[in-house]
Design an enzyme around this catalytic site. Structure first.
Site, PDB file in Angstrom:
ATOM      1  N   ASP A   1     -64.409  24.397  44.039  1.00  0.00           N
ATOM      2  CA  ASP A   1     -63.811  24.276  45.421  1.00  0.00           C
ATOM      3  C   ASP A   1     -62.059  23.679  45.219  1.00  0.00           C
ATOM      4  O   ASP A   1     -61.654  23.645  46.306  1.00  0.00           O
ATOM      5  CB  ASP A   1     -64.878  23.216  46.145  1.00  0.00           C
ATOM      6  CG  ASP A   1     -64.670  21.852  45.596  1.00  0.00           C
ATOM      7  OD1 ASP A   1     -64.387  21.546  44.455  1.00  0.00           O
ATOM      8  OD2 ASP A   1     -65.232  20.860  46.364  1.00  0.00           O
TER       9      ASP A   1
ATOM     10  N   ASP B   1     -69.201  25.656  42.914  1.00  0.00           N
ATOM     11  CA  ASP B   1     -69.788  25.012  43.520  1.00  0.00           C
ATOM     12  C   ASP B   1     -69.749  24.962  45.294  1.00  0.00           C
ATOM     13  O   ASP B   1     -69.946  25.763  45.797  1.00  0.00           O
ATOM     14  CB  ASP B   1     -68.009  24.167  43.529  1.00  0.00           C
ATOM     15  CG  ASP B   1     -67.664  22.946  43.044  1.00  0.00           C
ATOM     16  OD1 ASP B   1     -68.754  22.544  42.482  1.00  0.00           O
ATOM     17  OD2 ASP B   1     -66.638  22.465  42.753  1.00  0.00           O
TER      18      ASP B   1
ATOM     19  N   LYS C   1     -73.556  24.058  41.261  1.00  0.00           N
ATOM     20  CA  LYS C   1     -72.985  23.065  41.400  1.00  0.00           C
ATOM     21  C   LYS C   1     -72.720  21.555  42.763  1.00  0.00           C
ATOM     22  O   LYS C   1     -72.356  22.566  43.598  1.00  0.00           O
ATOM     23  CB  LYS C   1     -71.139  22.328  40.553  1.00  0.00           C
ATOM     24  CG  LYS C   1     -71.233  21.164  40.283  1.00  0.00           C
ATOM     25  CD  LYS C   1     -70.636  21.351  39.136  1.00  0.00           C
ATOM     26  CE  LYS C   1     -68.672  22.066  39.707  1.00  0.00           C
ATOM     27  NZ  LYS C   1     -68.137  20.432  40.437  1.00  0.00           N
TER      28      LYS C   1
ATOM     29  N   GLU D   1     -71.560  17.598  43.888  1.00  0.00           N
ATOM     30  CA  GLU D   1     -71.228  16.085  43.470  1.00  0.00           C
ATOM     31  C   GLU D   1     -72.154  15.378  44.111  1.00  0.00           C
ATOM     32  O   GLU D   1     -73.169  15.933  44.946  1.00  0.00           O
ATOM     33  CB  GLU D   1     -69.830  16.453  44.685  1.00  0.00           C
ATOM     34  CG  GLU D   1     -68.929  17.186  43.753  1.00  0.00           C
ATOM     35  CD  GLU D   1     -67.377  16.424  44.826  1.00  0.00           C
ATOM     36  OE1 GLU D   1     -67.206  15.882  44.791  1.00  0.00           O
ATOM     37  OE2 GLU D   1     -66.663  17.651  44.697  1.00  0.00           O
TER      38      GLU D   1
ATOM     39  N   GLU E   1     -66.057  13.487  35.983  1.00  0.00           N
ATOM     40  CA  GLU E   1     -64.922  13.806  36.013  1.00  0.00           C
ATOM     41  C   GLU E   1     -63.951  12.376  35.568  1.00  0.00           C
ATOM     42  O   GLU E   1     -64.268  11.398  36.542  1.00  0.00           O
ATOM     43  CB  GLU E   1     -64.577  14.423  36.843  1.00  0.00           C
ATOM     44  CG  GLU E   1     -63.621  14.994  37.589  1.00  0.00           C
ATOM     45  CD  GLU E   1     -62.769  15.255  38.686  1.00  0.00           C
ATOM     46  OE1 GLU E   1     -63.795  16.209  38.736  1.00  0.00           O
ATOM     47  OE2 GLU E   1     -61.614  15.636  39.627  1.00  0.00           O
TER      48      GLU E   1
HETATM   49  N1  LIG Z   1     -55.528  21.990  40.470  1.00  0.00           N
HETATM   50  C1  LIG Z   1     -56.526  21.085  40.306  1.00  0.00           C
HETATM   51  N2  LIG Z   1     -56.862  20.712  39.192  1.00  0.00           N
HETATM   52  C2  LIG Z   1     -57.799  19.813  39.388  1.00  0.00           C
HETATM   53  O1  LIG Z   1     -58.239  19.505  38.153  1.00  0.00           O
HETATM   54  C3  LIG Z   1     -58.614  19.629  40.296  1.00  0.00           C
HETATM   55  C4  LIG Z   1     -57.831  19.679  41.236  1.00  0.00           C
HETATM   56  N3  LIG Z   1     -57.390  20.964  41.576  1.00  0.00           N
HETATM   57  N4  LIG Z   1     -58.593  20.045  42.517  1.00  0.00           N
HETATM   58  C5  LIG Z   1     -59.861  19.254  43.081  1.00  0.00           C
HETATM   59  C6  LIG Z   1     -60.284  17.787  41.949  1.00  0.00           C
HETATM   60  C7  LIG Z   1     -59.445  17.093  41.860  1.00  0.00           C
HETATM   61  N5  LIG Z   1     -59.210  16.662  40.872  1.00  0.00           N
HETATM   62  C8  LIG Z   1     -57.851  15.385  40.468  1.00  0.00           C
HETATM   63  C9  LIG Z   1     -56.754  14.821  41.321  1.00  0.00           C
HETATM   64  C10 LIG Z   1     -55.934  14.011  41.471  1.00  0.00           C
HETATM   65  C11 LIG Z   1     -56.290  13.602  40.108  1.00  0.00           C
HETATM   66  C12 LIG Z   1     -55.189  12.224  40.076  1.00  0.00           C
HETATM   67  O2  LIG Z   1     -54.222  12.597  41.051  1.00  0.00           O
HETATM   68  N6  LIG Z   1     -55.262  11.253  39.026  1.00  0.00           N
HETATM   69  C13 LIG Z   1     -54.227  10.154  38.732  1.00  0.00           C
HETATM   70  C14 LIG Z   1     -55.192   9.057  38.221  1.00  0.00           C
HETATM   71  C15 LIG Z   1     -55.305   8.687  39.316  1.00  0.00           C
HETATM   72  C16 LIG Z   1     -55.766   7.044  39.065  1.00  0.00           C
HETATM   73  O3  LIG Z   1     -55.990   6.755  37.869  1.00  0.00           O
HETATM   74  O4  LIG Z   1     -56.676   6.300  38.736  1.00  0.00           O
HETATM   75  C17 LIG Z   1     -53.328  10.533  37.524  1.00  0.00           C
HETATM   76  O5  LIG Z   1     -52.157  10.878  37.303  1.00  0.00           O
HETATM   77  O6  LIG Z   1     -53.780  11.116  37.002  1.00  0.00           O
HETATM   78  C18 LIG Z   1     -57.950  13.313  39.491  1.00  0.00           C
HETATM   79  C19 LIG Z   1     -58.476  14.040  39.166  1.00  0.00           C
HETATM   80  C20 LIG Z   1     -59.624  17.783  39.908  1.00  0.00           C
HETATM   81  N7  LIG Z   1     -59.665  18.465  40.115  1.00  0.00           N
HETATM   82  C1  LIG Z   2     -62.364  20.457  38.358  1.00  0.00           C
HETATM   83  C2  LIG Z   2     -63.638  21.409  38.872  1.00  0.00           C
HETATM   84  C3  LIG Z   2     -65.265  19.922  37.468  1.00  0.00           C
HETATM   85  C4  LIG Z   2     -63.870  21.420  39.605  1.00  0.00           C
HETATM   86  O1  LIG Z   2     -65.314  21.065  40.256  1.00  0.00           O
HETATM   87  C5  LIG Z   2     -63.285  22.295  41.131  1.00  0.00           C
HETATM   88  O2  LIG Z   2     -62.806  22.450  39.642  1.00  0.00           O
HETATM   89  O3  LIG Z   2     -63.668  22.087  41.382  1.00  0.00           O
HETATM   90 MG   LIG Z   3     -65.217  21.225  42.053  1.00  0.00          MG
END
Ligand SMILES: Nc1nc(=O)c2c([nH]1)NC[C@@H]1CN(c3ccc(C(=O)N[C@@H](CCC(=O)O)C(=O)O)cc3)CN21
Ligand SMILES: CC(C)C(=O)C(=O)O
Ligand SMILES: [Mg+2]
Length: 273
Positions: free
Chosen positions: A49, A88, A118, A120, A187
């Site tokens: 998704d 998803d 899948k 969540e 994740e």
């Molecule tokens: N392009 C994309 N990649 C992804 O991996 C992804 C998506 N979209 N959309 C759905 C979810 C959202 N995801 C995400 C989005 C943002 C962070 C993020 O902002 N992480 C911060 C750390 C936050 C913290 O420290 O608590 C980072 O800087 O990595 C993590 C997972 C993973 N998934």
């Molecule tokens: C990041 C993966 C595991 C996912 O759920 C997605 O692509 O939506």
């Molecule tokens: Mg997803």
């Protein structure tokens, strides 16, 4: 689909047997073309998704609909023939009741031909996971950072930093495993937590931002290709597709402007007398 295919697809049952074996390799795809490239190189393709954010520029995955998932799930099935395809379940299509979840998941299975779905959620979704598995729908779980809960988490927050949160995530993993999920995505969790869960449960764990201790890994394709500009910290860019596209597009624009495109090879002529 043919009556009998020469090479059978990888199944959810095959993936479930990969505990303590070779790492499970997975990527996301939303299109037939990208699916056909991944098909020979990965064990499963996730129609995530995340397509809402990657394809449509949404700020979260919350607005994604079941119809969007079905359209792209079907595209990925058309483009692949070997890898397991997992679709998803989007926000709002499964959380209200186990019956709602079965209805939505059955639509995905019937309308796309995918081999698994899948969803969540941890402890609170375990009953639903069991309900679906018992009725013939292979379920991949997804615990830790669950992006559809962005509005209750207050952002995308890495999980397992406090003792309380670590204990809850461990209970989530155990519940989804006991409910009969064939695998689960972990994740955005701190390494010791992902490691402990992977050691403690018999279910295959697929990590994304959850350390190499997991039984397999997944990334969003457009992130690892270098198409998305910003990516979470856990992404390694294995390519630089954005620059390739930029080069091709500027080449085309220049050629149109100086009239070198279309050239003689790209022009239709009348029949010679
Ligand atoms: N392009 C994309 N990649 C992804 O991996 C992804 C998506 N979209 N959309 C759905 C979810 C959202 N995801 C995400 C989005 C943002 C962070 C993020 O902002 N992480 C911060 C750390 C936050 C913290 O420290 O608590 C980072 O800087 O990595 C993590 C997972 C993973 N998934
Ligand atoms: C990041 C993966 C595991 C996912 O759920 C997605 O692509 O939506
Ligand atoms: Mg997803």
């Amino acid at each position: 689909m043919s009556v009998q295919s020469a090479k059978r697809r990888i199944t959810a049952v095959d993936i479930a047997k990969r505990k303590n074996g070779d790492p499970v390799v997975a990527l996301t795809a939303y299109h037939a073309h990208t699916a056909s490239i991944l098909d020979e190189h990965v064990d499963f393709i996730l129609v995530g998704d995340s397509l809402g954010m990657v394809m449509h520029g949404m700020e979260s995955t919350v607005p994604v609909t079941l119809d969007m998932m079905i359209v792209q799930g079907l595209a990925v099935m058309r483009g692949s023939k070997r890898a397991l395809v997992v679709v998803d379940m989007p926000f709002g299509s499964y959380e209200a009741s186990k019956e709602q979840a079965f209805h939505s998941a059955a639509r995905v299975m019937k309308e796309t031909g995918a081999g698994a779905i899948k969803m969540e959620g941890g402890e609170h979704m375990a009953e639903t996971v069991e309900f679906l598995v018992r009725r013939g729908i292979p379920v991949m779980g997804h615990i830790g950072l669950t992006p559809q809960a962005i509005n209750t988490m207050g952002g995308f927050r890495v999980q397992g930093k406090s003792d309380e949160n670590q204990a809850q995530t461990e209970r989530d993993a155990k519940a989804i495993s006991d409910a009969g999920a064939f695998a689960m995505v972990i994740e955005g969790t701190v390494e010791p937590l992902a490691r402990k869960i992977t050691e403690d449960i018999p279910t295959v764990t697929i990590g994304i931002g959850a350390s190499p201790a997991c039984d397999g890994q997944i990334l969003v394709l457009e992130d690892m290709l270098g198409l998305n500009v910003w990516t979470p910290k856990f992404v390694q860019k294995f390519g630089s597709i954005r620059e390739h596209i930029e080069e091709a597009v500027t080449g085309y624009a220049d050629a149109v402007r100086d009239r070198s495109f279309p050239g003689p090879d790209h022009v239709y002529a009348r029949k010679q007398k």
